[in-house]
Design an enzyme around this catalytic site. Structure first.
Site, PDB file in Angstrom:
ATOM      1  CG  ASP A  94      -1.830  -1.208   1.307  1.00  0.00           C
ATOM      2  OD1 ASP A  94      -2.504  -1.517   0.315  1.00  0.00           O
ATOM      3  OD2 ASP A  94      -1.823  -1.863   2.361  1.00  0.00           O
TER       4      ASP A  94
ATOM      5  CG  HIS B  36      -1.477  -1.508  -7.302  1.00  0.00           C
ATOM      6  ND1 HIS B  36      -0.521  -2.013  -8.166  1.00  0.00           N
ATOM      7  CD2 HIS B  36      -1.175  -2.047  -6.088  1.00  0.00           C
ATOM      8  CE1 HIS B  36       0.307  -2.817  -7.502  1.00  0.00           C
ATOM      9  NE2 HIS B  36      -0.091  -2.848  -6.245  1.00  0.00           N
TER      10      HIS B  36
END
Length: 420
Positions: free
Chosen positions: A13, A41
């Protein structure tokens, strides 16, 4: 032109999607080299805000070939839904290709993933429940089904029936409903038919791109601290998100990769279980999480948040030899007068900057130094030289402790909010 690997240097992340989307505007080929739809994403550009799970973040460049490499595990039905969502938003997906050597995530992998998490109880790993781990387990155990096998429906149905006999026995043993082999096969074959000639041998495509000196991006999923071999095992993913894994998972000779970008947030986050030394709790954690909108792109779970951990990022650098760092979400720290920064751990009364093994890491205490905040908004800054001196000093401290220079700086979620 260099082949560039974009690698997460924390727990995942970090903003790899944003960096890939930015660099992909001038790329010829973008390859996802490992993982599955457990990835999330987030990309913000002129088309809108997108959360990509399987599709490479280069999909917004209509001239770039986007490849799901053989190192990935692919849920074909999920992929079809993701492509349809993109098409409804006006994004062409015509240039997507799926390696016929990638492995399939089958419905039983999803069922077994969720069963395993349930049975682990309080010792659960915190997986996304997407079937990724069981699919890689079958790959290693030589029970996996590769994408090319859908080309022979009769043989494929026989494989499904044979594999499902064993999987159903496990599901029923723990009180879960068995799966129907005909329905499973029908669903996968229907998705494969939609993908049609997008399923190809990707090696000739990659080889041709390299021969033409094309600009190639390798997009990783998750980060070094979740690497199967070098992460906080067993709280890890089932593949290798390091630059070394990019070579195998994409089909790129190692010596062709000459640029490795390590992506870090200006602080730390994690989704899932396992030791996370700089983790904040209580109101302090809530304030940072809400300011940064730290919720999982795949699961929606609130992310664990903490201060920057240079030990973890340096560990990633030692494994990847980053040519540069991309520091994202620096703007999140605008409101802090003073910023704790973890440069080492205290372990059994001694200081260390090495990453210990998982059980030992659980005993480690972060050693903080305090850096001065800049207490002014940097969103909207368009040049590095316009950054406040204290923000520059913060970036310099990251570069110094990690051991790699800062090449890109994120000052907002949009593609354009990146200083080069």
């Amino acid at each position: 032109m260099p082949v560039t690997a974009i690698v997460g240097a924390q727990w995942g992340d970090e903003g790899k999607g944003k960096i890939t989307d930015l660099l992909a505007q001038e790329a010829d080929v973008v390859i996802r080299f490992q993982g599955g739809n457990n990835a999330g994403h987030t990309v913000v550009n002129q088309h809108g805000t997108f959360k990509l799970h399987l599709v490479p973040s280069g999909i917004f460049n209509p001239d770039a070939l986007c490849v799901l490499g053989p190192g990935c595990v692919v849920d074909l039905a999920f992929l079809c839904r993701e492509l349809a969502d993109l098409e409804r938003s006006g994004i062409s997906t015509a240039n997507l290709r799926v390696s016929d050597r990638a492995h399939l995530i089958m419905p039983w992998h999803i069922a077994l993933d969720r069963l395993d998490e349930r049975e682990r109880g309080r010792k659960k790993l915190g997986t996304t429940g997407m079937g990724v781990g069981p699919a890689y387990s079958d790959k290693v155990g030589r029970h996996g089904i590769q994408v090319y096998e859908v080309r022979d429906p009769k043989s494929f149905r026989a494989r499904v029936k044979r594999e499902l006999a064993t999987k159903n026995a496990i599901l029923e043993r723990f009180g879960d409903a068995p799966l129907d082999d005909e329905k499973v096969a029908d669903g996968v074959l229907a998705a494969a038919a939609k993908l049609g000639d997008r399923i190809v041998d990707t090696l000739p495509l990659v080889e041709s791109a390299l021969a033409k000196d094309a600009r190639v991006l390798l997009e990783g999923q998750l980060g070094a601290m979740r690497d199967l071999d070098w992460g906080i095992y067993p709280y890890v993913t089932s593949s290798n998100p390091l630059a070394g894994g990019a070579s195998v998972g994409a089909g790129i000779p190692p010596r062709k990769i000459t640029r490795v970008i390590g992506v870090v947030k200006a602080y730390s986050t994690a989704v899932g279980e396992g030791p996370f030394p700089t983790e904040l709790r209580g109101e302090e954690a809530t304030a940072l999480r809400e300011r940064a909108h730290e919720y999982g792109a795949t699961t929606g779970r609130p992310r664990r948040v903490g201060w920057f951990d240079a030990v973890a990022a340096r560990h990633a650098h030692r494994l990847n030899a980053f040519t540069e760092l991309a520091v994202t979400k620096l703007d999140v720290l605008d409101v802090y007068d003073r910023i704790p920064f973890c440069a080492s751990y205290e372990l059994d009364g001694k200081r260390t900057s090495d990453m210990p093994t998982t059980l030992v890491l659980e005993r480690a205490r972060p050693c903080y130094e305090t850096l001065e905040g800049w207490s002014t908004a940097i969103t909207g800054v368009t040049e590095r030289r316009a950054l406040p001196p204290k923000a520059v000093a913060y970036l310099d401290r990251i570069a110094e402790t990690v051991g790699a220079p800062v090449g890109m700086i994120g000052v907002g979620p949009e593609r354009a909010a990146t200083l080069l």
